[in-house]
Enzyme design. Structure first.
Site, PDB file in Angstrom:
ATOM      1  N   ASP A 282       0.826  -1.208   0.000  1.00 38.14           N
ATOM      2  CA  ASP A 282       0.000   0.000   0.000  1.00 38.14           C
ATOM      3  C   ASP A 282       0.862   1.260   0.000  1.00 38.14           C
ATOM      4  OD1 ASP A 282      -2.704   1.257   0.426  1.00 38.14           O
ATOM      5  OD2 ASP A 282      -1.759   1.973   2.273  1.00 38.14           O
ATOM      6  N   GLU A 324       0.912  -0.504  -5.034  1.00 31.68           N
ATOM      7  CA  GLU A 324      -0.220   0.422  -5.088  1.00 31.68           C
ATOM      8  C   GLU A 324       0.363   1.820  -5.203  1.00 31.68           C
ATOM      9  OE1 GLU A 324      -3.451   3.098  -3.768  1.00 31.68           O
ATOM     10  OE2 GLU A 324      -1.822   2.606  -2.426  1.00 31.68           O
TER      11      GLU A 324
HETATM   12  C1  OTU Z   1      -4.297   3.686  -0.270  1.00 28.37           C
HETATM   13  O1  OTU Z   1      -4.671   4.703  -1.171  1.00 28.37           O
HETATM   14  C2  OTU Z   1      -5.523   2.857   0.045  1.00 28.37           C
HETATM   15  O2  OTU Z   1      -6.006   2.251  -1.115  1.00 28.37           O
HETATM   16  C3  OTU Z   1      -6.539   3.737   0.705  1.00 28.37           C
HETATM   17  O3  OTU Z   1      -7.764   3.081   0.909  1.00 28.37           O
HETATM   18  C4  OTU Z   1      -5.952   4.254   1.983  1.00 28.37           C
HETATM   19  O4  OTU Z   1      -6.803   5.218   2.513  1.00 28.37           O
HETATM   20  C5  OTU Z   1      -4.556   4.888   1.794  1.00 28.37           C
HETATM   21  O5  OTU Z   1      -3.725   4.134   0.920  1.00 28.37           O
HETATM   22  C6  OTU Z   1      -3.823   4.981   3.099  1.00 28.37           C
HETATM   23  O6  OTU Z   1      -3.455   3.705   3.553  1.00 28.37           O
HETATM   24  O7  OTU Z   1      -4.280   8.187  -1.366  1.00 28.37           O
HETATM   25  O8  OTU Z   1      -6.817   8.196  -2.007  1.00 28.37           O
HETATM   26  O9  OTU Z   1      -0.315   6.615  -4.629  1.00 28.37           O
HETATM   27  O10 OTU Z   1      -2.844   7.302  -3.771  1.00 28.37           O
HETATM   28  O11 OTU Z   1      -1.862   4.977  -1.350  1.00 28.37           O
HETATM   29  C7  OTU Z   1      -6.194   6.963  -1.858  1.00 28.37           C
HETATM   30  C8  OTU Z   1      -0.903   5.885  -3.647  1.00 28.37           C
HETATM   31  C9  OTU Z   1      -4.732   7.099  -1.504  1.00 28.37           C
HETATM   32  C10 OTU Z   1      -2.027   6.628  -2.913  1.00 28.37           C
HETATM   33  C11 OTU Z   1      -2.767   5.631  -2.146  1.00 28.37           C
HETATM   34  C12 OTU Z   1      -3.906   5.910  -1.282  1.00 28.37           C
END
Ligand code: OTU
Length: 647
Positions: A282, A324
């Site tokens: 993540d 991700e």
């Molecule tokens: C991810 O997303 C997860 O998919 C989210 O559900 C979480 O809230 C977040 O991490 C924190 O753990 O900013 O708007 O480039 O864009 O990590 C979603 C990566 C997010 C980020 C992403 C993030």
């Protein structure tokens, strides 16, 4: 490589002594293959403060322990996957993404719905909110309290292992998140830090000096400006500021500390040994911070993933890493290892640009921006695959690059604002019913929430009780999924999309969720809709389910869609028809055409030349004629073709 040569003989002897000649040699081969990449990655991150060779030796001890602990069944799976390292590139791969507690009651409950997944053709299941997160608001489970325990409401680690085994028997790979950028503020490391442990304080990015915080802030964007403005949170217990990129209860780890690297590696090995097949790393763009920058996509962030992956591969080569990284199009493919040379990194990465451009295409009914933006992207390395998707549990950020907008004569910020307004449903002629997410007035940024069906016009159509508009919306859903499934990569189906579930407004009544519009598109699964879809194919859920099945079956039978190929775009001769080609070196080409418009469109026959010689067949309509009676290639409104040549 000198370092390796010096180490090799000793290591060979150690491995044989510990694991016997067969396993010892197997492990030596695995280490040898990855030594250079891991060593270089560790050196780039930790030298000169730490000696990379010594660090690597210590980390190898940990992965060898993990190998020792790995079950015979999982070792056999590794062996199969080492024989067929492209196992995840098959066009039969189809992903499904769900929150455990929204899909079923708990982990054992998930096992009761496997027939549904198998019927869809699912071979990959990403379950969210599996691990123990903090009580109360946990950002949907992305604030982990314990990486080695499940959420107690969902079951035990044993239940997770049993579920993984049940999935394995059905040929479904399990994906679970490794939230490696941050922990919850009540993780044991955080609790110890608060209690005064200097060791654990050093796991996090802690600042006594407010001036330094402010210097960092100057260049940092805000991810959740409405819920959690700024990037730092004051802690009375620490008597200091702690870096919190996301919510104030999500404490960013300090990956400059090799102890943190080792802890996360252990977590990855632990989950791999429970039977998890894919580790979704993540928020990887945020792993490394650098003063004066936005602290995203730093070279060291890539190196960390490279090192984790290489080490994990020694213990569990059958396990994939998925990055991700929801980042601008120019930064994306690097997460798959495309750097100055191939530096094996994640095996899978989200193709968020394809998602953004597909929605842009249906909103504007023009192919130009997507043709340009997607055509300009670098290809993924042959051993990797994109994850393609239409929707997912997060918001849509309108990642339209300034250069791409400029190339088609659009003003970048005006165009991004248009997309946000269109999908909020506030633009004349908009069919979408989405909601804004984290509007940032200061920089004029707005992201979008909403289920596929609502964004594609189904909510509007049913509100207006208009059968034609319903048909249009369903065609739009099909078009979007046909692009995602025809692109190459593992397509991901977002839970509920298979039966066209709509937005869930109920979240506003829950104080923990009300401020986060992403819950609009995280509805509980509607099993009655599934039942209706199965019993009545003329119902709306039935029509959507048929579409999803039709695409999945067609895709599974189309070897040209094997991942590891190159996808290019071309101008079709009709401004409303998007054209792309997926070419796999061994399996050949698929030419896709998508009519973004509400009217039928005619494409010059010359586009077929791009397929090469042979009789042309539309995989989505194998009995139909590709060329109409008047000698034209006609696409019905919002129709898609997947053209291949028969051999
Ligand atoms: C991810 O997303 C997860 O998919 C989210 O559900 C979480 O809230 C977040 O991490 C924190 O753990 O900013 O708007 O480039 O864009 O990590 C979603 C990566 C997010 C980020 C992403 C993030």
């Amino acid at each position: 490589m000198t370092a390796w040569r010096a180490r090799r003989a000793d290591l060979a002897a150690e491995l044989t002594a510990r694991f016997g000649p067969d396993d010892g040699d197997l492990l030596l081969a695995r280490i040898e293959r990855r030594w250079r990449d891991v060593h270089e990655a560790l050196a780039a991150v930790f030298a000169p403060r730490h000696d990379p060779a010594a660090l690597l030796d210590r980390l190898l001890c940990r992965v060898l322990d993990a190998y020792e602990e790995r079950s015979a069944e999982l070792r056999r799976l590794d062996r199969r996957r080492e024989i067929d390292p492209g196992w995840f590139q098959s066009p039969q791969m189809l992903g499904y993404v769900a929150y455990v507690d929204r899909f079923a009651d708990d982990l054992p409950g998930v096992a009761e719905h496997l027939d549904h997944l198998e019927d869809l053709g699912v071979t990959y299941l990403h379950l969210m909110s599996v691990l123990r997160a903090r009580e109360g608001d946990s950002d949907g489970g992305y604030a982990i309290t314990d990486y080695r325990a499940t959420d107690p409401r969902l079951g035990t680690m044993d239940d997770l292992e049993q579920l993984a085994a049940a999935l394995r028997r059905r040929g479904i790979a399990l994906c679970v998140d490794v939230v490696c950028n941050h922990t919850a503020d009540d993780h044991e490391w955080a609790r110890r830090a608060k209690a005064g442990s200097a060791t654990h304080r050093a796991y996090y990015r802690v600042f006594e000096d407010r001036a330094l915080v402010e210097r960092y802030e100057e260049a940092l964007p805000e991810v959740f400006p409405e819920l959690s403005p700024g990037n730092f949170t004051w802690s009375d217990d620490l008597d200091a500021w702690v870096w919190t990129t996301f919510r104030d209860f999500q404490w960013d780890l300090d990956h400059e500390n090799p102890a943190v690297f080792g802890e996360m590696l252990d977590v990855m090995c632990f989950l791999a040994n429970r039977g998890v097949d894919v580790l979704r790393l993540d928020a990887v763009p945020f792993l490394w911070k650098r003063l004066g920058t936005d602290s995203q996509n730093q070279p060291e962030a890539h190196r960390l993933v490279q090192a984790w992956r290489g080490l994990l591969n020694v213990a569990a080569p059958g396990v994939l890493c998925k990055a991700e990284a929801i980042v601008p199009p120019g930064q994306l493919v690097q997460y798959l290892g495309a750097h100055d040379r191939l530096r094996p990194e994640a095996d899978l990465a989200y193709h968020n640009q394809l998602m953004v451009m597909s929605w842009n295409g249906v909103a504007t009914r023009r192919a130009d921006l997507m043709t340009h933006a997607l055509g300009r992207m670098r290809q993924p390395p042959p051993g990797t695959a994109w994850c393609t998707y239409v929707r997912i549990h997060d918001d849509i950020g309108w990642a339209v690059d300034d250069v791409d907008a400029g190339a088609v004569g659009a003003d970048p910020s005006t165009h991004r604002a248009f997309l946000a307004a269109f999908f909020r449903g506030d633009f004349p002629g908009s069919f979408a019913r989405g909601a804004p997410f984290m509007t940032n007035h200061a920089i004029g940024d707005e992201r979008t929430s909403g289920m596929t069906s609502a964004l594609a016009g189904l909510a509007e159509a049913t509100e207006r009780d208009d059968a034609f508009l319903v048909d249009q919306a369903l065609r739009r859903v099909r078009l979007l999924y046909a692009i995602a499934m025809g692109w190459g990569g593992i397509p991901l189906l977002w839970m509920g999309d298979e039966v066209g579930l709509g937005n869930d407004d109920a979240y506003v009544d829950d104080p923990e969720r009300a401020g986060d519009s992403r819950w609009l598109h995280r509805p509980p699964m509607d099993w009655q809709a599934v039942e209706l879809a199965r019993t009545d194919p003329t119902s709306i859920p039935g029509r959507v389910l048929d579409t999803v099945r039709e695409l999945a079956v067609a895709r599974a039978g189309t070897p040209q869609l094997r991942s590891g190929g190159a996808t290019t775009t071309f101008t079709t001769g009709d401004a409303a028809v998007f054209g792309w080609i997926h070419e796999h070196a061994a399996e050949g080409r698929l030419l896709g055409l998508a009519n973004l418009h509400d009217d039928p469109r005619t494409v010059p026959l010359g586009v077929l030349d791009r397929l090469g010689p042979g009789a042309v067949v539309d995989v989505l309509d194998p009995a139909g004629d590709v060329v109409g009676p008047d000698g034209h290639l006609v696409l019905d409104r919002l129709d898609v073709r997947w053209l291949v040549t028969t051999r």
